[in-house]
Every structure is written in C-alpha cells, then in structure tokens.
Design a protein around this motif. Sequence first.
Motif, mmCIF file in Angstrom:
data_model
loop_
_atom_site.group_PDB
_atom_site.id
_atom_site.type_symbol
_atom_site.label_atom_id
_atom_site.label_comp_id
_atom_site.label_asym_id
_atom_site.label_seq_id
_atom_site.Cartn_x
_atom_site.Cartn_y
_atom_site.Cartn_z
ATOM 1 N N LEU A 4 125.424 7.343 15.001
ATOM 2 C CA LEU A 4 125.197 8.740 15.160
ATOM 3 C C LEU A 4 126.480 9.434 14.317
ATOM 4 O O LEU A 4 127.014 10.152 14.994
ATOM 5 C CB LEU A 4 125.020 9.525 16.510
ATOM 6 C CG LEU A 4 124.492 10.899 16.439
ATOM 7 C CD1 LEU A 4 122.939 10.864 16.201
ATOM 8 C CD2 LEU A 4 124.713 11.218 17.906
ATOM 9 N N ASN A 5 126.663 9.526 13.076
ATOM 10 C CA ASN A 5 127.585 9.969 12.365
ATOM 11 C C ASN A 5 127.151 11.644 12.415
ATOM 12 O O ASN A 5 126.178 11.813 11.228
ATOM 13 C CB ASN A 5 127.970 9.402 11.163
ATOM 14 C CG ASN A 5 128.949 10.262 10.308
ATOM 15 O OD1 ASN A 5 129.828 10.826 10.605
ATOM 16 N ND2 ASN A 5 128.706 10.220 8.883
ATOM 17 N N CYS A 6 127.689 12.418 12.713
ATOM 18 C CA CYS A 6 127.487 13.816 12.670
ATOM 19 C C CYS A 6 128.354 14.750 11.663
ATOM 20 O O CYS A 6 128.311 15.841 11.799
ATOM 21 C CB CYS A 6 127.246 14.417 14.105
ATOM 22 S SG CYS A 6 125.825 13.897 14.833
ATOM 23 N N GLY A 7 129.349 13.881 10.942
ATOM 24 C CA GLY A 7 130.079 14.721 10.040
ATOM 25 C C GLY A 7 129.761 14.944 8.613
ATOM 26 O O GLY A 7 129.797 14.064 7.858
ATOM 27 N N THR A 8 129.616 16.254 8.529
ATOM 28 C CA THR A 8 129.146 17.044 7.274
ATOM 29 C C THR A 8 130.300 16.566 6.243
ATOM 30 O O THR A 8 130.011 16.613 4.864
ATOM 31 C CB THR A 8 128.674 18.299 7.423
ATOM 32 O OG1 THR A 8 129.615 19.191 7.945
ATOM 33 C CG2 THR A 8 127.376 18.418 7.865
ATOM 34 N N ARG A 27 122.223 15.140 13.127
ATOM 35 C CA ARG A 27 122.401 16.233 13.730
ATOM 36 C C ARG A 27 121.268 16.874 14.466
ATOM 37 O O ARG A 27 121.188 17.483 15.721
ATOM 38 C CB ARG A 27 123.023 17.083 12.803
ATOM 39 C CG ARG A 27 124.388 16.994 12.165
ATOM 40 C CD ARG A 27 124.884 17.732 11.274
ATOM 41 N NE ARG A 27 125.245 19.118 11.986
ATOM 42 C CZ ARG A 27 126.375 19.344 12.347
ATOM 43 N NH1 ARG A 27 127.278 18.586 12.598
ATOM 44 N NH2 ARG A 27 126.402 20.902 12.884
ATOM 45 N N ALA A 28 119.873 16.540 13.698
ATOM 46 C CA ALA A 28 118.483 16.965 14.310
ATOM 47 C C ALA A 28 118.494 16.487 15.575
ATOM 48 O O ALA A 28 117.693 16.958 16.430
ATOM 49 C CB ALA A 28 117.520 17.044 13.277
ATOM 50 N N LEU A 60 132.155 11.794 15.670
ATOM 51 C CA LEU A 60 131.283 12.139 17.113
ATOM 52 C C LEU A 60 131.128 13.430 17.277
ATOM 53 O O LEU A 60 131.866 14.445 16.704
ATOM 54 C CB LEU A 60 132.262 11.411 18.097
ATOM 55 C CG LEU A 60 132.513 9.911 18.106
ATOM 56 C CD1 LEU A 60 133.395 9.749 19.085
ATOM 57 C CD2 LEU A 60 131.245 9.169 18.259
ATOM 58 N N ILE A 61 130.046 13.990 17.828
ATOM 59 C CA ILE A 61 129.792 15.334 17.940
ATOM 60 C C ILE A 61 129.827 15.290 19.654
ATOM 61 O O ILE A 61 129.186 14.754 20.668
ATOM 62 C CB ILE A 61 128.347 15.822 17.635
ATOM 63 C CG1 ILE A 61 128.232 17.363 17.598
ATOM 64 C CG2 ILE A 61 127.469 15.206 18.246
ATOM 65 C CD1 ILE A 61 127.118 17.707 16.883
ATOM 66 N N ALA A 62 130.425 16.551 20.015
ATOM 67 C CA ALA A 62 130.319 17.040 21.493
ATOM 68 C C ALA A 62 129.614 18.478 21.585
ATOM 69 O O ALA A 62 129.942 19.208 20.608
ATOM 70 C CB ALA A 62 131.369 17.126 22.006
ATOM 71 N N THR A 63 128.652 18.970 22.266
ATOM 72 C CA THR A 63 127.958 20.136 22.399
ATOM 73 C C THR A 63 127.697 20.502 23.731
ATOM 74 O O THR A 63 127.611 19.964 24.712
ATOM 75 C CB THR A 63 126.479 19.932 21.816
ATOM 76 O OG1 THR A 63 125.718 19.031 22.654
ATOM 77 C CG2 THR A 63 126.642 19.363 20.246
ATOM 78 N N ILE A 64 127.495 21.913 23.788
ATOM 79 C CA ILE A 64 127.189 22.753 25.055
ATOM 80 C C ILE A 64 126.640 23.850 24.694
ATOM 81 O O ILE A 64 126.709 24.601 23.793
ATOM 82 C CB ILE A 64 128.608 23.084 25.891
ATOM 83 C CG1 ILE A 64 128.234 23.317 27.169
ATOM 84 C CG2 ILE A 64 129.490 24.094 24.892
ATOM 85 C CD1 ILE A 64 129.580 23.572 28.059
ATOM 86 N N ARG A 65 125.514 24.319 25.914
ATOM 87 C CA ARG A 65 124.636 25.322 25.437
ATOM 88 C C ARG A 65 124.414 25.904 26.786
ATOM 89 O O ARG A 65 124.529 25.299 27.987
ATOM 90 C CB ARG A 65 123.363 24.895 24.762
ATOM 91 C CG ARG A 65 122.338 23.985 25.665
ATOM 92 C CD ARG A 65 121.078 24.037 25.014
ATOM 93 N NE ARG A 65 120.306 25.421 25.649
ATOM 94 C CZ ARG A 65 119.266 25.388 25.409
ATOM 95 N NH1 ARG A 65 118.271 24.352 25.288
ATOM 96 N NH2 ARG A 65 118.573 26.587 25.828
ATOM 97 N N LEU A 66 124.089 27.169 26.768
ATOM 98 C CA LEU A 66 123.431 27.963 27.791
ATOM 99 C C LEU A 66 121.997 27.938 28.117
ATOM 100 O O LEU A 66 121.308 27.758 27.094
ATOM 101 C CB LEU A 66 124.031 29.430 27.903
ATOM 102 C CG LEU A 66 125.598 29.703 27.937
ATOM 103 C CD1 LEU A 66 125.645 31.351 27.333
ATOM 104 C CD2 LEU A 66 125.985 29.609 29.300
#
Length: 251
Positions: A33-37, A50-51, A245-251
Amino acid sequence: MTLDVITDDLLANVRHGFFTRAGGASSGVFEGLNCGTGSSDQHEIVAINRARVAQKMGLPATALVGVHQVHSADVVTATAPTADKPRADALVTATPGLALSVLTADCQPVLFADHDAGVIGAAHAGWQGALDGVLEQTLTAMESLGADRSRTVAVIGPTISQRNYEVGPEFMDRFLDSDPVSARFFANGAGDRLLFDLPGYGLWRLREAGIGEATWTCHCTYADPARFFSYRRSVHQKEADYGRLIATIRL
C-alpha cells in the motif's frame, strides 16, 4: 489481501488509522500500500492504493486531503475536499467528511483530536519538523478552531525507534542548542555514533506543550519490513526508492 490498520484507544471516538503496507496494489520496492504520490511508483497504482484507504475511512478518494510535506512547522486548515497540496507538514479541521492524511517512512505520523470540540489534526513530524515546533503549531491551529489543548489527545504512529536511528554528534548538537534537556533522547552507539529517540522526543514536546494525553503505538518502521516502509532501511539496502505509509483521521 486486506488492509492492515493500526488504531489506538485514545482516538476511539474518531475514525482513524495508521495504515501498514499490507493490502495495496504496488509491486517491487513499493510492494503493498504505497500512498506516496511523490514516489516513482506508477501514479495509477498509487491512486488505487489511496482509494482503498479512503474507502476504509468511509469516504470518496477526493475527501482524502494532504499537504506537500517539506519538513517544516507549517500547518494548514482544511475546510473542503481539494486536490491542492500546499507546502506544509500538518493539517487541522473541524469539518466533517474530510480525512486528514500525512505520509511517512520513518518520520512520526501524529494524529490529534479534541473529541468535545470536534477538532482533529494530523502532523508529519520528522526530526526537523519536531525540532522546529510542528507539534506545538498543530495544537495552536486546533485551538483557533475551538479546541482546548488540555483536552486534546495525540497518538504517534509507526516510526523509527531509537535502536535503529543512528546519528552523528553534529545532529545532537542541533538539539542541545535548542534545549540542553534534549540530551536525554540520545544514547551511545558505536564509536562516535549516537542513537536518537524520535518518538520519545515527540512525546516530550507534546507533553511540554500542555497536551491532555499522548502516546506512541510502539511500532518501529525500520525493524519490520513486512509491515512498514522505511526510508533509512531502503538507503541501507541501496534500493532506488521507497514506499510511503499513510495515516488518516476524520470526524
């Protein structure tokens, strides 16, 4: 393969995740899962990865917002989905339906939340950004949206651990010039080499800034190639590039 997502109880009231390299479409040195553009991986494949992250977060890919990371202390406020990536290293928002994201490959991914105020943040904190104050600036930006730092929690995700972060004496000097107390985050290595505790330093900076609570997930990116990408490991193995790597957070 399914996605492998690390979460923490401190952020249990908000949807979040530190994604490992599992479950992606990339191959070769980027396998997973490489998310680096900004990597040399195929853009179409990175978009697929990323999707998948956005879907896991319950949002369309367009709602996954980020910044053009430059190892700074700059923070931006996200208010709507956008493909624009301003030069900065942290994001904050009080807008539901946005997934704040940062990319790392040894640096600290840090996710923040004031649950009561409905304000979240995400920071990319390598040694330079942490030294220059990106963590404190993220808290300040969250306060401008109504957060209270004494109520805010933060989690440092997978990052390089002290036993694998070898540096030179001139590196330590930069930290000592900023604050002599920083000496506690360095241990002796081989010869004149030193070992730097990046997550320990990050936690200290957060606590000194008055955060309510902060923790590290205790995952080392360098030591676990099956789960994590690592810039330093790629250099040691003389690889042409490395995944993010990707880290995400959402409301």
